[in-house]
Design a protein around this motif. Sequence first.
Motif, PDB file in Angstrom:
ATOM      1  N   ARG A 274     -10.906  -0.705   3.287  1.00  0.00           N
ATOM      2  CA  ARG A 274      -9.608  -0.062   3.129  1.00  0.00           C
ATOM      3  C   ARG A 274      -8.518  -0.694   3.993  1.00  0.00           C
ATOM      4  NH1 ARG A 274      -9.784   4.598  -0.157  1.00  0.00           N
ATOM      5  NH2 ARG A 274     -11.792   4.483  -1.218  1.00  0.00           N
ATOM      6  N   LEU A 275      -8.863  -1.597   4.870  1.00  0.00           N
ATOM      7  CA  LEU A 275      -7.874  -2.189   5.772  1.00  0.00           C
ATOM      8  C   LEU A 275      -6.984  -3.153   4.985  1.00  0.00           C
ATOM      9  CD1 LEU A 275     -10.224  -2.946   8.800  1.00  0.00           C
ATOM     10  CD2 LEU A 275      -8.912  -0.868   8.332  1.00  0.00           C
ATOM     11  N   PRO A 276      -5.691  -2.861   4.839  1.00  0.00           N
ATOM     12  CA  PRO A 276      -4.831  -3.686   3.964  1.00  0.00           C
ATOM     13  C   PRO A 276      -4.667  -5.110   4.458  1.00  0.00           C
ATOM     14  CG  PRO A 276      -3.514  -2.091   5.200  1.00  0.00           C
ATOM     15  CD  PRO A 276      -4.948  -1.729   5.438  1.00  0.00           C
ATOM     16  N   TRP A 277      -4.746  -5.341   5.769  1.00  0.00           N
ATOM     17  CA  TRP A 277      -4.562  -6.703   6.269  1.00  0.00           C
ATOM     18  C   TRP A 277      -5.795  -7.574   6.027  1.00  0.00           C
ATOM     19  CZ3 TRP A 277      -3.661  -2.250   9.037  1.00  0.00           C
ATOM     20  CH2 TRP A 277      -4.717  -1.766   9.810  1.00  0.00           C
ATOM     21  N   THR A 278      -6.838  -7.020   5.424  1.00  0.00           N
ATOM     22  CA  THR A 278      -8.012  -7.822   5.050  1.00  0.00           C
ATOM     23  C   THR A 278      -8.084  -8.042   3.545  1.00  0.00           C
ATOM     24  OG1 THR A 278      -9.490  -5.900   4.773  1.00  0.00           O
ATOM     25  CG2 THR A 278      -9.265  -6.830   6.985  1.00  0.00           C
ATOM     26  N   TRP A 279      -7.106  -7.537   2.796  1.00  0.00           N
ATOM     27  CA  TRP A 279      -7.188  -7.645   1.344  1.00  0.00           C
ATOM     28  C   TRP A 279      -7.028  -9.080   0.854  1.00  0.00           C
ATOM     29  CZ3 TRP A 279      -3.802  -2.808  -0.231  1.00  0.00           C
ATOM     30  CH2 TRP A 279      -4.536  -1.651   0.047  1.00  0.00           C
ATOM     31  N   LYS A 280      -6.432  -9.946   1.669  1.00  0.00           N
ATOM     32  CA  LYS A 280      -6.323 -11.353   1.282  1.00  0.00           C
ATOM     33  C   LYS A 280      -7.585 -12.135   1.622  1.00  0.00           C
ATOM     34  CE  LYS A 280      -1.276 -11.666   1.553  1.00  0.00           C
ATOM     35  NZ  LYS A 280      -0.116 -12.390   2.146  1.00  0.00           N
ATOM     36  N   CYS A 281      -8.474 -11.513   2.387  1.00  0.00           N
ATOM     37  CA  CYS A 281      -9.752 -12.158   2.693  1.00  0.00           C
ATOM     38  C   CYS A 281     -10.655 -12.102   1.464  1.00  0.00           C
ATOM     39  CB  CYS A 281     -10.433 -11.483   3.881  1.00  0.00           C
ATOM     40  SG  CYS A 281      -9.487 -11.513   5.411  1.00  0.00           S
TER      41      CYS A 281
ATOM     42  N   ILE B 195     -12.532   9.782   8.728  1.00  0.00           N
ATOM     43  CA  ILE B 195     -13.163   8.728   7.934  1.00  0.00           C
ATOM     44  C   ILE B 195     -13.311   9.186   6.488  1.00  0.00           C
ATOM     45  CG2 ILE B 195     -15.272   7.385   7.586  1.00  0.00           C
ATOM     46  CD1 ILE B 195     -13.554   6.417   9.908  1.00  0.00           C
ATOM     47  N   PHE B 196     -13.758  10.410   6.292  1.00  0.00           N
ATOM     48  CA  PHE B 196     -13.900  10.945   4.937  1.00  0.00           C
ATOM     49  C   PHE B 196     -12.564  10.960   4.209  1.00  0.00           C
ATOM     50  CE2 PHE B 196     -18.182  12.471   5.838  1.00  0.00           C
ATOM     51  CZ  PHE B 196     -18.758  12.461   4.576  1.00  0.00           C
ATOM     52  N   TRP B 197     -11.502  11.367   4.886  1.00  0.00           N
ATOM     53  CA  TRP B 197     -10.188  11.435   4.256  1.00  0.00           C
ATOM     54  C   TRP B 197      -9.697  10.045   3.873  1.00  0.00           C
ATOM     55  CZ3 TRP B 197      -7.359  15.190   2.197  1.00  0.00           C
ATOM     56  CH2 TRP B 197      -6.029  14.923   1.886  1.00  0.00           C
ATOM     57  N   ILE B 198      -9.843   9.087   4.777  1.00  0.00           N
ATOM     58  CA  ILE B 198      -9.365   7.728   4.505  1.00  0.00           C
ATOM     59  C   ILE B 198     -10.101   7.117   3.318  1.00  0.00           C
ATOM     60  CG2 ILE B 198      -9.305   5.371   5.429  1.00  0.00           C
ATOM     61  CD1 ILE B 198      -8.759   6.587   8.187  1.00  0.00           C
ATOM     62  N   VAL B 199     -11.393   7.289   3.274  1.00  0.00           N
ATOM     63  CA  VAL B 199     -12.192   6.596   2.272  1.00  0.00           C
ATOM     64  C   VAL B 199     -12.112   7.261   0.898  1.00  0.00           C
ATOM     65  CG1 VAL B 199     -14.422   7.797   2.469  1.00  0.00           C
ATOM     66  CG2 VAL B 199     -14.372   5.324   2.054  1.00  0.00           C
ATOM     67  N   THR B 200     -11.632   8.492   0.828  1.00  0.00           N
ATOM     68  CA  THR B 200     -11.565   9.184  -0.458  1.00  0.00           C
ATOM     69  C   THR B 200     -10.166   9.190  -1.061  1.00  0.00           C
ATOM     70  OG1 THR B 200     -11.302  11.300   0.734  1.00  0.00           O
ATOM     71  CG2 THR B 200     -13.523  10.691   0.009  1.00  0.00           C
ATOM     72  N   ARG B 201      -9.195   8.489  -0.439  1.00  0.00           N
ATOM     73  CA  ARG B 201      -7.851   8.395  -1.015  1.00  0.00           C
ATOM     74  C   ARG B 201      -7.796   7.216  -1.988  1.00  0.00           C
ATOM     75  NH1 ARG B 201      -6.823  12.918  -1.060  1.00  0.00           N
ATOM     76  NH2 ARG B 201      -9.010  13.048  -0.447  1.00  0.00           N
ATOM     77  N   PRO B 202      -7.590   7.473  -3.294  1.00  0.00           N
ATOM     78  CA  PRO B 202      -7.583   6.362  -4.265  1.00  0.00           C
ATOM     79  C   PRO B 202      -6.454   5.366  -4.037  1.00  0.00           C
ATOM     80  CG  PRO B 202      -6.863   8.420  -5.285  1.00  0.00           C
ATOM     81  CD  PRO B 202      -7.400   8.775  -3.932  1.00  0.00           C
ATOM     82  N   GLN B 203      -5.322   5.810  -3.466  1.00  0.00           N
ATOM     83  CA  GLN B 203      -4.196   4.892  -3.271  1.00  0.00           C
ATOM     84  C   GLN B 203      -4.458   3.893  -2.148  1.00  0.00           C
ATOM     85  OE1 GLN B 203      -4.199   8.121  -2.679  1.00  0.00           O
ATOM     86  NE2 GLN B 203      -2.929   8.731  -0.925  1.00  0.00           N
ATOM     87  N   TRP B 204      -5.521   4.091  -1.380  1.00  0.00           N
ATOM     88  CA  TRP B 204      -5.837   3.170  -0.290  1.00  0.00           C
ATOM     89  C   TRP B 204      -7.043   2.292  -0.607  1.00  0.00           C
ATOM     90  CZ3 TRP B 204      -5.319   7.548   3.901  1.00  0.00           C
ATOM     91  CH2 TRP B 204      -3.964   7.859   4.047  1.00  0.00           C
TER      92      TRP B 204
ATOM     93  N   MET C  55       0.845  -1.195   0.000  1.00  0.00           N
ATOM     94  CA  MET C  55       0.000   0.000   0.000  1.00  0.00           C
ATOM     95  C   MET C  55       0.884   1.249   0.000  1.00  0.00           C
ATOM     96  SD  MET C  55      -2.516   1.466   3.003  1.00  0.00           S
ATOM     97  CE  MET C  55      -4.034   0.665   2.580  1.00  0.00           C
ATOM     98  N   GLU C  56       0.535   2.202  -0.855  1.00  0.00           N
ATOM     99  CA  GLU C  56       1.252   3.475  -0.888  1.00  0.00           C
ATOM    100  C   GLU C  56       0.839   4.322   0.314  1.00  0.00           C
ATOM    101  OE1 GLU C  56       1.535   7.457  -3.723  1.00  0.00           O
ATOM    102  OE2 GLU C  56       0.588   5.625  -4.458  1.00  0.00           O
ATOM    103  N   GLY C  57       1.817   4.851   1.034  1.00  0.00           N
ATOM    104  CA  GLY C  57       1.521   5.663   2.212  1.00  0.00           C
ATOM    105  C   GLY C  57       0.944   4.848   3.352  1.00  0.00           C
TER     106      GLY C  57
END
Length: 283
Positions: free
Chosen positions: A68-75, A213-222, A1-3
């Motif tokens: 957006r949680l990267p540790w759930t992307w393999k789920c 929450i708004f900032w996290i969910v609107t970042r395309p790199q995440w 994940m970037e950033g």
Amino acid sequence: MEGARAFVGLLAWALLGGFLAVGLTLAWALQYREGLGWDGGPAEFNWHPLLIVIGLVFLQGSAIIVYRLPWTWKCSKLLMKLIHAGLHTVAMILALISLVAVFDFHNSKNIPNMYSLHSWIGLTAVILYVSQLLIGLFVFLLPFAPPSLRALLMPFHIYSGLLIFGTVIATALMGLTEKLIFSLKNPAYSTSPPEGILANVLGILILVFGALIFWIVTRPQWQRPKEPSSKLLHSSGSTPEGAECSMVTDCSNTDKTDVEFNSEAATRKRNLNLDEAGQRSTM
């Protein structure tokens, strides 16, 4: 994940702000507002702000960023959908209970219902939230809607979810101010008593939680990465969301190749037959 560090840091601050907001709401009810109860009195009303902050603020915000949680992307995507829908369902149940509490309190005290801007916008937000949840369940979770309908509704689903969340934040801040103005008479709210300061801090925490929450969910790199092409087909043979275009392209290319191959084979067979016929005639 970037950033990744920035993501983890913002997520930690958001969760901390959400937990503190829930804790301050509970402390406000227990310390200054006669506690919690279900007797038609002020203690019953206190369930309203507490359940709204837990459900429509904290749980809804958590459900929005769960993808957006990267540790759930393999789920599996299905598991994440179930978690997303489960958090929203619990939040909806708590919101409905909070409405029952406030209406019951008003009726027992002969207080008019639905006259303030807070109540108008708040009830509208709950109705939209229930509608959003039901549409999400029938279109995106249950395997009945066609992929074209899912693709069509997805942008509206995302936008309406953020709109409802922002409306809830604004309504909660209005409700806090309304309650303080009506309740703090001696000492008055304008003199900044301890209860007023506590409620103001609570409002700031709710606002900060919503902003993060708004900032996290609107970042395309995440964003959650798309499923690889090797996993496009489910065991049932259905096509998952976002895979329709690639699958159609692959199928069309395959069909085109097969047609060209069969046509070329037929031409060769025809030429071979003509050659054999010509050889017989010369003999």
